[in-house]
Design an enzyme around this catalytic site. Structure first.
Site, PDB file in Angstrom:
ATOM      1  N   CYS A 113      17.038   1.838  19.971  1.00 18.54           N
ATOM      2  CA  CYS A 113      17.765   0.660  19.449  1.00 18.54           C
ATOM      3  C   CYS A 113      18.279   0.867  18.031  1.00 18.54           C
ATOM      4  O   CYS A 113      19.236   0.220  17.612  1.00 18.54           O
ATOM      5  CB  CYS A 113      16.860  -0.566  19.488  1.00 18.54           C
ATOM      6  SG  CYS A 113      16.237  -0.854  21.141  1.00 18.54           S
ATOM      7  N   HIS A 258      20.609  -5.925  15.671  1.00 17.04           N
ATOM      8  CA  HIS A 258      20.560  -5.373  17.024  1.00 17.04           C
ATOM      9  C   HIS A 258      20.301  -6.505  18.003  1.00 17.04           C
ATOM     10  O   HIS A 258      19.386  -7.326  17.810  1.00 17.04           O
ATOM     11  CB  HIS A 258      19.470  -4.310  17.114  1.00 17.04           C
ATOM     12  CG  HIS A 258      19.102  -3.961  18.514  1.00 17.04           C
ATOM     13  ND1 HIS A 258      20.049  -3.586  19.442  1.00 17.04           N
ATOM     14  CD2 HIS A 258      17.910  -3.967  19.162  1.00 17.04           C
ATOM     15  CE1 HIS A 258      19.443  -3.369  20.604  1.00 17.04           C
ATOM     16  NE2 HIS A 258      18.155  -3.589  20.461  1.00 17.04           N
ATOM     17  N   ASN A 288      21.159  -6.582  26.109  1.00 16.22           N
ATOM     18  CA  ASN A 288      20.782  -5.578  25.108  1.00 16.22           C
ATOM     19  C   ASN A 288      21.431  -4.249  25.488  1.00 16.22           C
ATOM     20  O   ASN A 288      21.071  -3.662  26.508  1.00 16.22           O
ATOM     21  CB  ASN A 288      19.248  -5.470  25.092  1.00 16.22           C
ATOM     22  CG  ASN A 288      18.717  -4.440  24.111  1.00 16.22           C
ATOM     23  OD1 ASN A 288      19.470  -3.601  23.609  1.00 16.22           O
ATOM     24  ND2 ASN A 288      17.423  -4.487  23.862  1.00 16.22           N
TER      25      ASN A 288
HETATM   26  N1  COA Z   1      11.994 -13.767  35.459  1.00 14.05           N
HETATM   27  C1  COA Z   1      10.994 -14.630  35.686  1.00 14.05           C
HETATM   28  N2  COA Z   1       9.743 -14.414  35.261  1.00 14.05           N
HETATM   29  C2  COA Z   1       9.492 -13.293  34.587  1.00 14.05           C
HETATM   30  C3  COA Z   1      10.507 -12.350  34.306  1.00 14.05           C
HETATM   31  C4  COA Z   1      11.794 -12.619  34.789  1.00 14.05           C
HETATM   32  N3  COA Z   1      12.825 -11.790  34.575  1.00 14.05           N
HETATM   33  N4  COA Z   1       9.957 -11.344  33.617  1.00 14.05           N
HETATM   34  C5  COA Z   1       8.665 -11.632  33.465  1.00 14.05           C
HETATM   35  N5  COA Z   1       8.372 -12.792  34.032  1.00 14.05           N
HETATM   36  C6  COA Z   1       7.085 -13.470  34.104  1.00 14.05           C
HETATM   37  C7  COA Z   1       5.930 -12.561  33.888  1.00 14.05           C
HETATM   38  O1  COA Z   1       5.535 -11.962  35.079  1.00 14.05           O
HETATM   39  C8  COA Z   1       4.880 -13.496  33.339  1.00 14.05           C
HETATM   40  O2  COA Z   1       4.304 -14.183  34.413  1.00 14.05           O
HETATM   41  P1  COA Z   1       2.752 -14.600  34.406  1.00 14.05           P
HETATM   42  O3  COA Z   1       2.573 -15.480  33.219  1.00 14.05           O
HETATM   43  O4  COA Z   1       2.579 -15.294  35.706  1.00 14.05           O
HETATM   44  O5  COA Z   1       1.998 -13.308  34.288  1.00 14.05           O
HETATM   45  C9  COA Z   1       5.695 -14.452  32.541  1.00 14.05           C
HETATM   46  O6  COA Z   1       7.028 -14.399  33.047  1.00 14.05           O
HETATM   47  C10 COA Z   1       5.720 -14.111  31.069  1.00 14.05           C
HETATM   48  O7  COA Z   1       6.346 -15.154  30.477  1.00 14.05           O
HETATM   49  P2  COA Z   1       6.262 -15.315  28.925  1.00 14.05           P
HETATM   50  O8  COA Z   1       4.901 -15.036  28.401  1.00 14.05           O
HETATM   51  O9  COA Z   1       6.836 -16.638  28.592  1.00 14.05           O
HETATM   52  O10 COA Z   1       7.249 -14.166  28.489  1.00 14.05           O
HETATM   53  P3  COA Z   1       7.686 -13.881  27.034  1.00 14.05           P
HETATM   54  O11 COA Z   1       7.871 -15.144  26.290  1.00 14.05           O
HETATM   55  O12 COA Z   1       6.822 -12.839  26.452  1.00 14.05           O
HETATM   56  O13 COA Z   1       9.123 -13.294  27.267  1.00 14.05           O
HETATM   57  C11 COA Z   1      10.338 -11.255  27.109  1.00 14.05           C
HETATM   58  C12 COA Z   1       9.280 -12.060  27.883  1.00 14.05           C
HETATM   59  C13 COA Z   1      10.494  -9.906  27.770  1.00 14.05           C
HETATM   60  C14 COA Z   1      11.646 -12.011  27.170  1.00 14.05           C
HETATM   61  C15 COA Z   1       9.873 -11.119  25.645  1.00 14.05           C
HETATM   62  O14 COA Z   1       8.574 -10.638  25.598  1.00 14.05           O
HETATM   63  C16 COA Z   1      10.772 -10.238  24.828  1.00 14.05           C
HETATM   64  O15 COA Z   1      11.924 -10.539  24.623  1.00 14.05           O
HETATM   65  N6  COA Z   1      10.213  -9.140  24.277  1.00 14.05           N
HETATM   66  C17 COA Z   1      10.985  -8.212  23.485  1.00 14.05           C
HETATM   67  C18 COA Z   1      11.869  -7.468  24.385  1.00 14.05           C
HETATM   68  C19 COA Z   1      12.851  -6.652  23.643  1.00 14.05           C
HETATM   69  O16 COA Z   1      13.544  -7.145  22.807  1.00 14.05           O
HETATM   70  N7  COA Z   1      12.926  -5.395  24.011  1.00 14.05           N
HETATM   71  C20 COA Z   1      13.862  -4.529  23.462  1.00 14.05           C
HETATM   72  C21 COA Z   1      13.460  -4.189  22.087  1.00 14.05           C
HETATM   73  S1  COA Z   1      14.763  -3.517  21.265  1.00 14.05           S
END
Ligand code: COA
Length: 331
Positions: A113, A258, A288
């Site tokens: 990234c 980013h 992204n």
């Molecule tokens: N659709 C529906 N549900 C999903 C999902 C999707 N695409 N992806 C994951 N889930 C589920 C998971 O299985 C989990 O379920 P569970 O609670 O039953 O185990 C739940 O959603 C997790 O939800 P939550 O805790 O609210 O997720 P989050 O707030 O941590 O959001 C991300 C997840 C990935 C959006 C977040 O962690 C994120 O943006 N992280 C950084 C990612 C990033 O920027 N990466 C690149 C870096 S440069």
């Protein structure tokens, strides 16, 4: 000493739009979940046979045209990608072939990234020392061919899209314009928080059927940890750039971070007490695009009139590695 000026910018995204509703048909997810947690509504996916080099070529040609130069005026290429055209040689070599400019140096950057900002920093050093006069810097990614588009991979798959962005950088005698400073960081202790394990040269053979079955050929992410680390590191690395240039956060005309997740950008803005309007975001339309996200956003901001001559612009990134970086520049 010479300064590094931005002579031209360009971007290219593949025409195929993939909406959240389309992903709903492939995996157990909803438009609401994706929009609420990330701000993403749609992204672009390439058609078969198109790789990062093809996207990069279009972005590069647009940037060279914007600079009112010819391809032959470029004397070095730096290309950042985590999704290379092939395992080797570097994608910059394939780009150079497509641009029809054999002989000049071509370098690949693998810092995910932050790839574009690492590339920008390297180009800046080459130009300031007089080694090169005009450098093409490109960020290009094709994620769509390497993500698990089933429910198993939904946490990662909904985030990423394809695209490319490019800058043409050149030597300038104007001490008040161009790249003011760049700041690069990494912490390999967290390499496995966001990584693609296989194929890997550490394995014999580098890829097995079991690895494919287990999903090791797809990116794995500790989403919550990446999120909280990004929210911490973005303000830190932006403050570093401000302090090093004796500028205040209010001196900056536009912030381009980013495009990892809209909530990360908003949280970083809140922590620094900077109005959201000072941030340019386009993650809603592209997801992204990793190394391509900053140059795509920059070019769109410029086209929209959000970056004018004389403006102070802050660029910052955080991602896999972990790596994080910033650059402060005056247009
Ligand atoms: N659709 C529906 N549900 C999903 C999902 C999707 N695409 N992806 C994951 N889930 C589920 C998971 O299985 C989990 O379920 P569970 O609670 O039953 O185990 C739940 O959603 C997790 O939800 P939550 O805790 O609210 O997720 P989050 O707030 O941590 O959001 C991300 C997840 C990935 C959006 C977040 O962690 C994120 O943006 N992280 C950084 C990612 C990033 O920027 N990466 C690149 C870096 S440069």
């Amino acid at each position: 000493m010479k300064r590094t000026a931005i002579l031209g910018t360009g971007h290219y995204v593949p025409p195929r739009v993939v909406t959240n509703q389309e992903l709903e048909k492939l995996m157990d997810t909803t438009d609401e979940w994706i929009v609420q947690r990330t701000g993403i509504r749609e992204r672009r996916f390439v058609d078969p046979g198109v790789g990062p080099a093809e996207l990069a070529e279009n972005a590069a040609r647009a940037a060279v045209e914007d600079a009112a130069l010819r391809i032959q005026d470029i004397d070095f290429i730096i290309l950042a990608t985590l999704s290379p055209q092939h395992n080797f040689p570097g994608t910059s070599c394939f780009l150079q072939e497509k641009l029809g400019h054999p002989g000049i140096g071509a370098l690949d950057i693998r810092t995910q990234c932050t790839g574009f900002l690492y590339a920008l920093s390297i180009a800046d050093q080459f130009i300031k020392t007089g080694m090169y006069q005009r450098i093409l810097v490109v960020g290009a990614e094709v994620h769509s061919t390497g993500i698990d588009l089933s429910t198993r991979g939904r946490d990662v798959a909904v985030l990423f899209g394809d695209g490319a962005g490019a800058f043409v950088l050149g030597a300038s005698d104007d001490p008040n314009r161009g790249i003011l400073s760049t700041h690069l960081h990494a912490d390999g202790r967290f390499a496995r928080d966001l990584w693609l394990e296989a194929p890997g040269s550490v394995f014999q053979p580098r890829m097995t059927v079991e690895m494919v079955t287990e999903g090791k050929c797809y990116p794995q992410m500790n989403g919550k940890k990446v999120f909280t680390s990004a929210v911490k590191k973005f303000p830190e690395v932006m403050r570093e750039a401000l302090v090093s240039n004796k500028k205040s956060k209010d001196d900056v005309d536009l912030y381009i971070l980013h495009q990892a997740n809209l909530r990360i950008v908003q949280a970083a803005a809140d922590l620094m007490e900077i109005p959201q309007e000072k941030f340019f975001n386009n993650i809603e339309r592209y997801g992204n695009t990793t190394a391509a996200s900053i140059p795509i956003a920059f070019n769109e901001a410029k086209q929209a009139g959000r970056i004018k001559n004389g403006d102070l612009v802050m660029l910052a990134a955080f991602g896999s590695g972990y790596t994080w970086a910033s650059a402060l520049l005056r247009m």
